[in-house]
Motif scaffolding. Structure first.
Motif, PDB file in Angstrom:
ATOM      1  N   GLN A  96       0.810  -1.206   0.000  1.00  0.00           N
ATOM      2  CA  GLN A  96       0.000   0.000   0.000  1.00  0.00           C
ATOM      3  C   GLN A  96       0.850   1.266   0.000  1.00  0.00           C
ATOM      4  O   GLN A  96       0.331   2.369   0.081  1.00  0.00           O
ATOM      5  N   GLY A  97       2.175   1.108  -0.081  1.00  0.00           N
ATOM      6  CA  GLY A  97       3.056   2.252  -0.071  1.00  0.00           C
ATOM      7  C   GLY A  97       3.072   2.965  -1.407  1.00  0.00           C
ATOM      8  O   GLY A  97       2.622   2.442  -2.434  1.00  0.00           O
ATOM      9  N   SER A  98       3.623   4.178  -1.404  1.00  0.00           N
ATOM     10  CA  SER A  98       3.709   4.986  -2.617  1.00  0.00           C
ATOM     11  C   SER A  98       5.040   5.715  -2.620  1.00  0.00           C
ATOM     12  O   SER A  98       5.637   5.961  -1.569  1.00  0.00           O
ATOM     13  N   ILE A  99       5.517   6.086  -3.821  1.00  0.00           N
ATOM     14  CA  ILE A  99       6.729   6.886  -3.895  1.00  0.00           C
ATOM     15  C   ILE A  99       6.447   8.314  -3.428  1.00  0.00           C
ATOM     16  O   ILE A  99       7.373   9.052  -3.090  1.00  0.00           O
ATOM     17  N   ASN A 100       5.164   8.708  -3.409  1.00  0.00           N
ATOM     18  CA  ASN A 100       4.757  10.002  -2.880  1.00  0.00           C
ATOM     19  C   ASN A 100       4.272   9.837  -1.450  1.00  0.00           C
ATOM     20  O   ASN A 100       4.169   8.723  -0.937  1.00  0.00           O
ATOM     21  N   THR A 121      14.039  11.043   5.438  1.00  0.00           N
ATOM     22  CA  THR A 121      14.128  10.688   4.026  1.00  0.00           C
ATOM     23  C   THR A 121      13.283  11.653   3.205  1.00  0.00           C
ATOM     24  O   THR A 121      12.451  12.390   3.749  1.00  0.00           O
ATOM     25  N   GLY A 122      13.491  11.627   1.905  1.00  0.00           N
ATOM     26  CA  GLY A 122      12.707  12.466   1.003  1.00  0.00           C
ATOM     27  C   GLY A 122      11.854  11.628   0.080  1.00  0.00           C
ATOM     28  O   GLY A 122      12.327  10.645  -0.495  1.00  0.00           O
ATOM     29  N   SER A 123      10.590  11.996  -0.060  1.00  0.00           N
ATOM     30  CA  SER A 123       9.687  11.282  -0.958  1.00  0.00           C
ATOM     31  C   SER A 123       9.784  11.868  -2.356  1.00  0.00           C
ATOM     32  O   SER A 123      10.419  12.899  -2.593  1.00  0.00           O
ATOM     33  N   HIS A 124       9.126  11.207  -3.301  1.00  0.00           N
ATOM     34  CA  HIS A 124       9.159  11.640  -4.696  1.00  0.00           C
ATOM     35  C   HIS A 124       8.539  13.023  -4.859  1.00  0.00           C
ATOM     36  O   HIS A 124       8.941  13.792  -5.741  1.00  0.00           O
ATOM     37  N   ASN A 126       8.751  15.402  -2.678  1.00  0.00           N
ATOM     38  CA  ASN A 126       9.521  16.343  -1.862  1.00  0.00           C
ATOM     39  C   ASN A 126       8.941  16.576  -0.476  1.00  0.00           C
ATOM     40  O   ASN A 126       8.930  17.699   0.035  1.00  0.00           O
ATOM     41  N   LYS A 127       8.486  15.516   0.166  1.00  0.00           N
ATOM     42  CA  LYS A 127       8.072  15.583   1.557  1.00  0.00           C
ATOM     43  C   LYS A 127       9.177  14.982   2.423  1.00  0.00           C
ATOM     44  O   LYS A 127       9.821  14.006   2.034  1.00  0.00           O
ATOM     45  N   ASN A 128       9.408  15.569   3.581  1.00  0.00           N
ATOM     46  CA  ASN A 128      10.404  15.063   4.523  1.00  0.00           C
ATOM     47  C   ASN A 128       9.724  14.105   5.494  1.00  0.00           C
ATOM     48  O   ASN A 128       8.776  14.482   6.174  1.00  0.00           O
ATOM     49  N   LEU A 129      10.234  12.873   5.568  1.00  0.00           N
ATOM     50  CA  LEU A 129       9.505  11.817   6.260  1.00  0.00           C
ATOM     51  C   LEU A 129      10.371  11.120   7.302  1.00  0.00           C
ATOM     52  O   LEU A 129      11.548  10.842   7.061  1.00  0.00           O
ATOM     53  N   ILE A 144      16.360   6.388  -2.726  1.00  0.00           N
ATOM     54  CA  ILE A 144      15.685   7.120  -1.661  1.00  0.00           C
ATOM     55  C   ILE A 144      16.727   7.993  -0.961  1.00  0.00           C
ATOM     56  O   ILE A 144      17.700   7.470  -0.398  1.00  0.00           O
ATOM     57  N   PRO A 145      16.558   9.326  -0.969  1.00  0.00           N
ATOM     58  CA  PRO A 145      17.549  10.195  -0.336  1.00  0.00           C
ATOM     59  C   PRO A 145      17.385  10.237   1.182  1.00  0.00           C
ATOM     60  O   PRO A 145      16.270  10.168   1.704  1.00  0.00           O
ATOM     61  N   LEU A 146      18.512  10.328   1.884  1.00  0.00           N
ATOM     62  CA  LEU A 146      18.524  10.492   3.334  1.00  0.00           C
ATOM     63  C   LEU A 146      19.263  11.782   3.677  1.00  0.00           C
ATOM     64  O   LEU A 146      20.406  11.989   3.247  1.00  0.00           O
ATOM     65  N   TYR A 147      18.606  12.632   4.440  1.00  0.00           N
ATOM     66  CA  TYR A 147      19.169  13.924   4.831  1.00  0.00           C
ATOM     67  C   TYR A 147      19.604  13.870   6.295  1.00  0.00           C
ATOM     68  O   TYR A 147      18.883  13.330   7.139  1.00  0.00           O
ATOM     69  N   ILE A 148      20.768  14.455   6.582  1.00  0.00           N
ATOM     70  CA  ILE A 148      21.255  14.482   7.951  1.00  0.00           C
ATOM     71  C   ILE A 148      21.823  15.860   8.255  1.00  0.00           C
ATOM     72  O   ILE A 148      22.247  16.600   7.363  1.00  0.00           O
TER      73      ILE A 148
END
Length: 338
Positions: A96-100, A121-124, A126-129, A144-148
Motif C-alpha cells: 500500500q506504499g507509494s513513492i509520494n 528521508t525524502g519522498s518523490h 519532496n516531503k520530509n519523512l 531514496i535520499p537520506l538527509y542528515i
C-alpha cells in the motif's frame, strides 16, 4: 498403525517463537482438541503402510484455526548518532506504499529543542519523512535520499557521525541494497555491513525551517512540521535494485504502437511503467490541434497497461498520440481509415 496423538503448529505460541500444540484425545495443549476445516496437522505413523481414516461420526464444528503468520513487510530502521545525540528514520516496503506521501508515511517533526539531529528521508513529491512506506513491487532500481544534520544550542554540529541499521528485516532475496555516501563516494552493502562511520560538516545556518501551528495551538502542541530540506542535497542515497524479484514488471518506461493501425472504430494504446506514475494522454490532429484529452495525470501502478480510444465520429486522417509518463514524453502516429 497410528499413534493417538495429533500435533498442530501454532506460530504465535511461545511468545511468538512458535510451538506445537498436542492432543491425545483427552488431554493436551490444543484447547478442546477440535480441528477446524483446512487445519494442517501431524500424526506419527508406526508402520511402513499407515492408513488414516476419519469416520463421519468424528465430524465436529468449531475449533481454532492456526496458521503460519505472514512474513513481515521489509523494514529498515536507520540510526544516526553523533556526540551524545541519536535519531532514527524508517523505510518500509509495503503493497500500500507509494513513492509520494501516503497514509502510511510519517512527517519528520522538528524537535522543540535547539539541540538535535536532523535525520529523515525524502519522498518523490519532496516531503520530509520520518517513516516512508515505499511500494513493495518495482521493476527498476529506486533511489531514496537520506538527509542528515546536527545542532547543539542552535550551532552546527560537525565531526564524527555514525549511521547504522539495527533493524534490517524481511528483504526480498533478489534485492541488493546499498547506501551511497554522496560526500565521499563510498558504497556500503547493507546486507554485509552493520554500520558506517563518517565525518560530517554541518552548515553554519539556522536550523531546519518548519511549519508552525497557530499561536493558540503552539501553546499546547510543542512540535514543528518539517517544511523543506535544510540541506541542498542529501548526504546519502539508499539504492535498491530489485534484480529479478518481479520478472513480470517492465524494466523501463515505454509506449508501444497503437493497434490496430490503421483503424476504423477504435484502437488500443499500450504503455508500460516499472514504477507507479502519473499518465497524461492527449490526441492531436495533423495541424497540432488538441482533438481529445483521454488521460490527465491519471495514476497507474507498475506493469503493462492499455488504453482504448474509441475515436467515435472522427474523420479519416493522420493523428498523433502524445503520452507523458511523469517526466517522460512519447509520440506515436495513428491513422484512421473510414
Amino acid at each position: 498403525n497410528m499413534d493417538n496423538v495429533i500435533y498442530v503448529w501454532d506460530a504465535t505460541a511461545n511468545s511468538g517463537a512458535g510451538a506445537y500444540l498436542t492432543w491425545n484425545g483427552t488431554s493436551g495443549s490444543l484447547g478442546n482438541g477440535l480441528i477446524p476445516p483446512f487445519q494442517g496437522f501431524w500424526v506419527k505413523a508406526n508402520a511402513s503402510s499407515p492408513s488414516l481414516k476419519v469416520p463421519k461420526t468424528a465430524k465436529t464444528t468449531g475449533g481454532v484455526f492456526y496458521k503460519e503468520t505472514s512474513e513481515p513487510d521489509p523494514l529498515i530502521m536507520f540510526l544516526l548518532e553523533a556526540d551524545t545525540l541519536g535519531a532514527t528514520t524508517h523505510i518500509q516496503f509495503d503493497e500500500q506504499g507509494s513513492i509520494n506521501k501516503d497514509r502510511l508515511d510519517a512527517f519528520y517533526l522538528v524537535p522543540p529543542s535547539n539541540t538535535y539531529l536532523e535525520f529523515y528521508t525524502g519522498s518523490h513529491d519532496n516531503k520530509n519523512l520520518a517513516i516512508q512506506a515505499h511500494p513493495y513491487r518495482f521493476g527498476l532500481p529506486v533511489q531514496i535520499p537520506l538527509y542528515i544534520d546536527g545542532h547543539v544550542d542552535s550551532e552546527p554540529l560537525s565531526g564524527s557521525y555514525k549511521i547504522s541499521w539495527p533493524r534490517f528485516e524481511g528483504m526480498h532475496p533478489e534485492w541488493t541494497l546499498t547506501l551511497e555516501d554522496l560526500g565521499t563516494g563510498t558504497e556500503i552493502d547493507l546486507a554485509t555491513e552493520s554500520f558506517y562511520e563518517f565525518e560530517h560538516q554541518s552548515l553554519n545556518r539556522k536550523p531546519l525551517q518548519s511549519l508552525r501551528p497557530s499561536k493558540t495551538l503552539t501553546e499546547t502542541a510543542p512540535f514543528k512540521l518539517s517544511k523543506n530540506s535544510s540541506s541542498s542535497d542529501p548526504r546519502f542515497i539508499l539504492n535498491v535494485d530489485p534484480g529479478n524479484a518481479f520478472p513480470e514488471l517492465p524494466r523501463e518506461i515505454s509506449v508501444g504502437q497503437n493497434y490496430p493501425n490503421p483503424f476504423n472504430e477504435g484502437t488500443i494504446i499500450p504503455f508500460s511503467i516499472p514504477l507507479e506514475g502519473d499518465v497524461t494522454l492527449t490526441i492531436y490532429d495533423i495541424r497540432g490541434r488538441v482533438v481529445e484529452e483521454l488521460l490527465s495525470n491519471n495514476h497507474y501502478g507498475p506493469g503493462n497497461h492499455t488504453f482504448y480510444w474509441p475515436a467515435t465520429g472522427r474523420s479519416s486522417g493522420l493523428y498523433f498520440c502524445h503520452i507523458q509518463i511523469d517526466t517522460n514524453y512519447f509520440t506515436r502516429k495513428m491513422t484512421i481509415l473510414k
